[in-house]
Design an enzyme around this catalytic site. Structure first.
Site, PDB file in Angstrom:
ATOM      1  N   ALA A 129      53.164 -24.857  -8.026  1.00  0.00           N
ATOM      2  CA  ALA A 129      53.399 -25.669  -6.820  1.00  0.00           C
ATOM      3  C   ALA A 129      54.873 -26.010  -6.676  1.00  0.00           C
ATOM      4  O   ALA A 129      55.511 -26.451  -7.628  1.00  0.00           O
ATOM      5  CB  ALA A 129      52.574 -26.956  -6.886  1.00  0.00           C
TER       6      ALA A 129
ATOM      7  N   THR B  23      62.635 -19.958 -11.683  1.00  0.00           N
ATOM      8  CA  THR B  23      63.331 -18.917 -10.919  1.00  0.00           C
ATOM      9  C   THR B  23      64.696 -18.574 -11.522  1.00  0.00           C
ATOM     10  O   THR B  23      65.316 -19.419 -12.171  1.00  0.00           O
ATOM     11  CB  THR B  23      63.535 -19.432  -9.467  1.00  0.00           C
ATOM     12  OG1 THR B  23      64.488 -18.615  -8.798  1.00  0.00           O
ATOM     13  CG2 THR B  23      64.076 -20.849  -9.430  1.00  0.00           C
ATOM     14  N   ASP B  24      65.165 -17.372 -11.259  1.00  0.00           N
ATOM     15  CA  ASP B  24      66.511 -16.986 -11.710  1.00  0.00           C
ATOM     16  C   ASP B  24      67.604 -17.798 -11.007  1.00  0.00           C
ATOM     17  O   ASP B  24      68.739 -17.859 -11.474  1.00  0.00           O
ATOM     18  CB  ASP B  24      66.758 -15.479 -11.488  1.00  0.00           C
ATOM     19  CG  ASP B  24      66.638 -15.009 -10.048  1.00  0.00           C
ATOM     20  OD1 ASP B  24      66.288 -15.816  -9.166  1.00  0.00           O
ATOM     21  OD2 ASP B  24      66.891 -13.816  -9.796  1.00  0.00           O
ATOM     22  N   GLU B  25      67.241 -18.438  -9.879  1.00  0.00           N
ATOM     23  CA  GLU B  25      68.265 -19.157  -9.107  1.00  0.00           C
ATOM     24  C   GLU B  25      68.836 -20.343  -9.873  1.00  0.00           C
ATOM     25  O   GLU B  25      69.919 -20.834  -9.535  1.00  0.00           O
ATOM     26  CB  GLU B  25      67.686 -19.587  -7.756  1.00  0.00           C
ATOM     27  CG  GLU B  25      67.182 -18.383  -6.998  1.00  0.00           C
ATOM     28  CD  GLU B  25      66.886 -18.618  -5.537  1.00  0.00           C
ATOM     29  OE1 GLU B  25      67.481 -19.503  -4.925  1.00  0.00           O
ATOM     30  OE2 GLU B  25      66.033 -17.874  -5.011  1.00  0.00           O
TER      31      GLU B  25
ATOM     32  N   LYS C 278      64.661 -27.027  -9.045  1.00  0.00           N
ATOM     33  CA  LYS C 278      63.939 -26.206 -10.038  1.00  0.00           C
ATOM     34  C   LYS C 278      64.591 -26.358 -11.422  1.00  0.00           C
ATOM     35  O   LYS C 278      63.899 -26.467 -12.430  1.00  0.00           O
ATOM     36  CB  LYS C 278      63.917 -24.732  -9.622  1.00  0.00           C
ATOM     37  CG  LYS C 278      63.085 -24.412  -8.399  1.00  0.00           C
ATOM     38  CD  LYS C 278      61.603 -24.711  -8.549  1.00  0.00           C
ATOM     39  CE  LYS C 278      60.891 -23.786  -9.503  1.00  0.00           C
ATOM     40  NZ  LYS C 278      59.406 -24.020  -9.476  1.00  0.00           N
TER      41      LYS C 278
ATOM     42  N   ARG D  41      74.623 -18.350   5.002  1.00  0.00           N
ATOM     43  CA  ARG D  41      73.960 -19.530   4.444  1.00  0.00           C
ATOM     44  C   ARG D  41      75.015 -20.352   3.687  1.00  0.00           C
ATOM     45  O   ARG D  41      75.776 -19.773   2.892  1.00  0.00           O
ATOM     46  CB  ARG D  41      72.859 -19.039   3.491  1.00  0.00           C
ATOM     47  CG  ARG D  41      72.213 -20.095   2.650  1.00  0.00           C
ATOM     48  CD  ARG D  41      71.275 -19.478   1.618  1.00  0.00           C
ATOM     49  NE  ARG D  41      69.991 -19.106   2.175  1.00  0.00           N
ATOM     50  CZ  ARG D  41      69.066 -18.414   1.501  1.00  0.00           C
ATOM     51  NH1 ARG D  41      69.293 -18.008   0.268  1.00  0.00           N
ATOM     52  NH2 ARG D  41      67.917 -18.128   2.066  1.00  0.00           N
TER      53      ARG D  41
END
Ligand code: NAD
Ligand code: TYD
Length: 341
Positions: free
Chosen positions: A85, A128-130, A157, A276
């Protein structure tokens, strides 16, 4: 085995639940999902029709709920929690970071705390890789790369990853963190690059490409990610982080051109728009630890995964019509107009 899957009505969670119920006979899955704009109960309609009374239960609720979450953990005595989630879209996090902090940080904290109190023997946190930030033209992220998130999404994250780490070190909660590169495949909401490009191409509408279109992402077919999470669940070492990548680095322009070619559309649909803010330039994943410890490698090539994905979207036009109507359309139109200006 009793599993609590959070966010199971979203893109990756719904693929994961379908995969797990098909692959294992001995699972009971409870899916806790708030049904935000990104959650769609129909993603699991077939599962509900075939397993509802025996192996699959849907609970409409919030991972931040401090009454519901402990109550579910008490009732079902889960063998593992898998936390999918999240608020997951970078552009939305730029528009309004608050829901990202609430769900991704506070919601994860609520799950970790309830799992600790209930003595849950395994907690897999999906990340995440971010969280690693942005790479230059060479190199790859490993699990030891320092966290350097750049967007409100990736910061939320990274924060949740650190809470997961703290619960392992402080309380001994057996937490595993998985970090994956950009997913694509069936049921992905058409705000992310690949389904958005397909949607626009299918309507002969302009495809917004941010900046110069040369930002690089590593793309992984969603089933490969699901199999990585499955491997981490069964074979992961508590306290460890595992990277998953697709071995498919592409510029955004390469991705868009691939979709245009596969849908028989002209490149004149490409529309360069304002970049962005804070746009990460390049992501690339090293996943040698996942191969060594979990026996995992990605099975789908980018070409195969894209062919499967576009075939799914072509065969599921009503799904796409339904999820991108109303509020979604409004959001996308205003976002696109802002970028074009
Ligand atoms: P998604 O946006 O498609 O789905 C998120 C799901 O979570 C939805 O069903 C939504 O209703 C639910 N949800 C949101 N807030 C909730 C809350 N407070 N309580 C309960 N449910 C809530 O996201 P996704 O792309 O399937 O991503 C799933 C996970 O994988 C996320 O944690 C994301 O950070 C991570 N991830 C995604 C990618 C990617 O490329 N999509 C890559 C790596 C990691
Ligand atoms: P996205 O699918 O939003 O995933 P993420 O931001 O998590 O990587 O975006 C993938 C890449 O595509 C990213 O570099 C931003 C770019 N992009 C566009 O150029 N146009 C778009 O309309 C979207 C949604 C993304």
């Amino acid at each position: 085995m009793h599993l609590l899957v959070t966010g199971g009505c979203g893109f990756i969670g719904s693929n994961f639940i379908q995969h797990m119920l098909a692959a294992h006979d001995d699972l009971l899955i409870v899916n806790l999902d708030k049904l935000t704009y990104a959650g769609n109960r129909r993603n699991l309609a077939e599962v509900e029709a075939s397993h509802l009374d025996r192996r699959y239960f849907f609970v409409h609720g919030d991972i931040c709920d401090q009454t519901l979450v402990p109550e579910l953990m008490r009732q079902f005595r889960f063998d593992a929690v898998l936390n999918f989630a999240a608020e997951s879209h970078v552009d939305r996090s730029i528009n309004d970071p608050f829901p990202f902090i609430t769900t991704n940080v506070l919601g994860t904290q609520n799950l970790l705390e309830a799992a600790r109190k209930a003595g849950i023997p395994r907690f897999v946190h999906i990340s995440t890789d971010e969280v690693y930030g942005s790479l230059g033209p060479t190199g790859q992220f490993t699990e030891d790369t320092p966290l350097a998130p750049n967007s409100p999404y990736s910061a939320s994250k990274a924060s949740s990853d650190l809470l997961a780490r703290a619960y392992f070190h402080t309380y001994g909660l057996p937490v595993i963190v998985t970090r994956c590169s950009n997913n694509y495949g069936p049921y992905q909401f058409p705000e992310k690059l690949i389904p958005l490009t397909y949607l626009m191409a299918s309507r002969n509408e302009p495809i917004p490409v941010y900046g110069d279109g040369l930002n690089v992402r590593d793309w992984i077919y969603v089933l490969d990610h699901c199999q990585g999470v499955e491997a981490a669940l069964f074979r992961g070492r508590p306290g460890a982080v595992y990277n998953f990548g697709g071995d498919a680095e592409k510029t955004n322009l390469q991705v868009v051109r691939t979709i245009l070619r596969l849908t028989g559309r002209d490149e004149s649909l490409i529309s360069f728009v304002a970049d962005r803010p804070g746009h990460d330039r390049r992501y690339a994943m090293a996943f040698t630890r996942s191969t060594a410890d979990l026996g995992w490698t990605p099975a789908y090539s980018f070409e195969d995964g894209m062919a499967r994905t576009l075939a799914w979207y072509q065969a599921n036009a009503p799904w796409l019509d339904e999820v991108q109507s109303g509020a979604y359309r409004q959001f996308m139109d205003s976002w696109y107009a802002e970028r074009k200006a």
